[in-house]
Design an enzyme around this catalytic site. Structure first.
Site, PDB file in Angstrom:
ATOM      1  N   ASP A 101     -15.642   4.541 -27.372  1.00 36.31           N
ATOM      2  CA  ASP A 101     -16.907   4.002 -27.871  1.00 36.31           C
ATOM      3  C   ASP A 101     -17.699   3.418 -26.711  1.00 36.31           C
ATOM      4  O   ASP A 101     -17.303   2.406 -26.116  1.00 36.31           O
ATOM      5  CB  ASP A 101     -16.628   2.921 -28.926  1.00 36.31           C
ATOM      6  N   ASP A 203     -22.903   4.253 -28.877  1.00 29.74           N
ATOM      7  CA  ASP A 203     -23.449   3.244 -29.779  1.00 29.74           C
ATOM      8  C   ASP A 203     -24.967   3.149 -29.626  1.00 29.74           C
ATOM      9  O   ASP A 203     -25.482   3.128 -28.498  1.00 29.74           O
ATOM     10  CB  ASP A 203     -22.789   1.899 -29.453  1.00 29.74           C
ATOM     11  N   GLU A 245     -24.957   7.730 -31.902  1.00 27.60           N
ATOM     12  CA  GLU A 245     -25.304   6.972 -33.108  1.00 27.60           C
ATOM     13  C   GLU A 245     -26.803   6.700 -33.126  1.00 27.60           C
ATOM     14  O   GLU A 245     -27.353   6.170 -32.158  1.00 27.60           O
ATOM     15  CB  GLU A 245     -24.549   5.644 -33.151  1.00 27.60           C
ATOM     16  N   HIS A 319     -16.932   1.203 -39.239  1.00 24.21           N
ATOM     17  CA  HIS A 319     -16.698  -0.224 -39.032  1.00 24.21           C
ATOM     18  C   HIS A 319     -17.887  -1.086 -39.446  1.00 24.21           C
ATOM     19  O   HIS A 319     -17.752  -2.314 -39.525  1.00 24.21           O
ATOM     20  CB  HIS A 319     -16.368  -0.485 -37.568  1.00 24.21           C
ATOM     21  N   ASP A 320     -19.032  -0.472 -39.688  1.00 21.38           N
ATOM     22  CA  ASP A 320     -20.233  -1.220 -40.081  1.00 21.38           C
ATOM     23  C   ASP A 320     -20.550  -1.092 -41.571  1.00 21.38           C
ATOM     24  O   ASP A 320     -21.503  -1.723 -42.047  1.00 21.38           O
ATOM     25  CB  ASP A 320     -21.450  -0.709 -39.301  1.00 21.38           C
TER      26      ASP A 320
END
Length: 551
Positions: A101, A203, A245, A319-320
């Site tokens: 990530d 990200d 993302e 995860h969000d």
């Protein structure tokens, strides 16, 4: 069956690990890399081909690792660089790659670049970040707001300027206009690629080309110039998997990221299907009632737009986001059925599927009752804003329980024992009490578990070219309870039907889907033949393979 040219990541399934919550090897209540290594056989049994690892870099953990203080060091709570190298080797031995990530829109305020930058306006690293003079009244230079709540500018008293942070004030934004910064980032990326990682998940990559003086924070005019430069300088000539993302991506924009002639990324994470369920003003904190027709419309739009070029990323959660079965299914009476249904409905779409840790068990949202139980910085900041606005706390907690990020971050449920087998100590966030019934140990002992369905779907993707490359055809687009579609190659067709409701539903089968075939997977009695009409049990879903020209 006909098989077009295939990239390795088109037949693989990605499994996302949030390291802090996956497996704790030393009893400190925080998941770590040795803990992940200890569970690799479990992941190999599931059949996944890639682990997407949420950040394990050195970090003060203001945003649980998305605030990086050293891009080339591992956070001590997660382990060491030697542990990470062992993870790469042990995963590779099981046919699994590691997706790192990468957070390069911002750093931590403890990164050496920013520490040096705020010493003096003459610092070599000053221009690595975005600084502006105060407004005429001494306040922030613009009215830009942070995603986490409050102004996106913080004054640095020592140098008399404000720095930009689109997230926490402890996450200063990097200035991608600076070629020296970009070169340092590409060098760092190559350092990780040389260690043997399989690629990067990037990200909020859509934010790197911000132009704050023109009010542009996302999708800036130089965004794709920067990504193309990154590709040339780093991963472009490799087989690396690269995923960007973007909360602002459109189907047309996605082709700019992943079109075959663009030389940018493998695919993009888009969230249109997620945001379709949000309130227009209050966003995810006051979600709208679930609308299947709207969801299908968004998914179909992306399937059709990327039919011949680009590539879709397929996911319900990360995860969000809240737990998939709690958001789109029924986490009570029909938890197992609806969790299987969601897996079947998603995994036969065209694209690369992503499974968030615990999704394969049907893990659910956690029912917190007090703000003291929450840990997520976004939730805590938004609570303060809601409280200051005089809104009822009970309403906020209900919204956080439905859509807050902590839902995905409660510990992985390994066993029915103390702390779900996640740790021998006190976990950093509470374990969901339903772990006594929902856990990996129980799932592995049950041949009809949610895990077993995921394992089957992951295996089918490796076996069936039509599941990877088949043309997408949507059916029953206006049906408010049922999702139906086909995947088609000249020599094979897969028909998929999923009931998204707790009701028994009778549907008229579209002519294109009718006929006999082979049952591939389902969550009820095997279905091999589709006639003119079919009665679906609550949350029933299945896929039928029809071989063209077969007698």
């Amino acid at each position: 069956m006909t098989e077009p040219s295939t990239r390795w990541w088109q037949t693989a399934t990605v499994y996302q690990i949030y390291p802090r919550s996956f497996a704790d090897s030393n009893g400190d209540g925080i998941g770590d890399i040795p803990g992940i290594i200890s569970k690799l056989d479990y992941l190999a049994r599931l059949g996944i081909g890639v682990i997407w690892l949420s950040p394990v870099f050195a970090s003060p953990m203001d945003d649980n690792g998305y605030d990086i203080s050293d891009y080339q060091a591992i956070a001590p709570e997660f382990g060491t660089l030697a542990d990470f190298d062992r993870l790469i080797a042990e995963a590779r031995a099981r046919g699994i790659g590691i997706l790192l990530d990468l957070v390069v829109n911002h750093t931590s305020d403890e990164h050496r670049w920013f520490v040096d930058a705020r010493v003096s306006r003459a610092s070599r690293y000053r221009d690595y970040y975005v600084w502006r003079d105060p407004a005429a009244d001494g306040g922030p230079p613009t009215d830009l707001q942070s995603t986490f709540g409050g102004p996106a500018w913080t004054l640095d008293p020592a140098t008399g300027q404000y720095y930009l942070h689109q997230f926490s004030r402890r996450q200063p934004d990097l200035n991608w206009e600076n070629p020296e910064l970009r070169a340092a980032i590409y060098q760092m990326m190559n350092w990780w690629l040389d260690r043997g990682i399989a690629g990067f998940r990037m990200d909020v990559i859509n934010l790197i080309a911000k132009d704050v003086d023109r009010g542009i924070t996302a999708d800036g005019p130089k965004l794709h110039d920067y990504i193309q430069e990154m590709s040339r300088a780093s991963f472009g000539n490799s087989e690396a998997l690269t995923v960007g993302e973007s909360w602002t991506a459109t189907p047309e924009g996605a082709l700019l990221y992943s079109g075959r002639d663009r030389h940018e990324l493998s695919m993009v994470f888009q969230f249109e299907h997620v945001m379709a369920q949000w309130h227009e003003t209050w966003g995810k904190w006051q979600p709208k009632p679930f609308d299947l027709v709207r969801l299908k419309s968004v998914l179909s739009r992306w399937q059709y737009a990327l039919a011949d070029d680009g590539w879709n990323s397929l996911f319900w959660g990360n995860h969000d986001l809240p737990r998939a079965v709690s958001k789109y299914g029924d986490d009570g009476r029909y938890r197992v059925q609806s969790a299987k249904m969601l897996a079947i409905a998603l995994h036969f779409l065209k694209g690369t599927p992503y499974v968030y840790q615990g999704e394969e068990l049907g893990m659910t949202n956690v029912p917190f009752t007090a703000m003291s139980q929450f840990r997520d910085i976004e939730t805590l900041n938004m609570h303060r804003l809601h409280r200051d606005a005089g809104l009822p706390e009970a309403d906020f907690i209900a919204g956080a329980n439905a859509n807050g990020r902590d839902n995905a971050r409660t510990p992985m449920q390994w066993t029915a024992g103390p702390e779900a087998g996640f740790t021998t100590g006190t976990p950093w966030i509470e374990v969901n009490p339903n772990h006594v019934a929902i856990n990996a140990e129980a799932a592995l002992a049950d041949e009809n578990s949610v895990f077993a369905t995921y394992r089957k779907l992951i295996a089918l993707r490796r076996q069936l070219p039509v599941m990877v490359h088949g043309r997408y055809e949507a059916h029953l687009e206006d049906h408010q309870q049922v999702m139906a579609y086909s995947r088609v190659l000249p020599d094979a067709r897969i028909n998929v039907i999923a009931n998204f409701s707790a009701n028994t539903v009778t549907v008229t089968i579209p002519p294109a889907m009718r006929g006999a075939g082979t049952a591939l997977v389902g969550n009820g009695a095997p279905v091999t033949t589709l006639g003119e009409e079919l009665q679906l049990a609550p949350y029933q879903a299945f896929a039928v393979l029809v071989v063209m020209g077969a007698d």
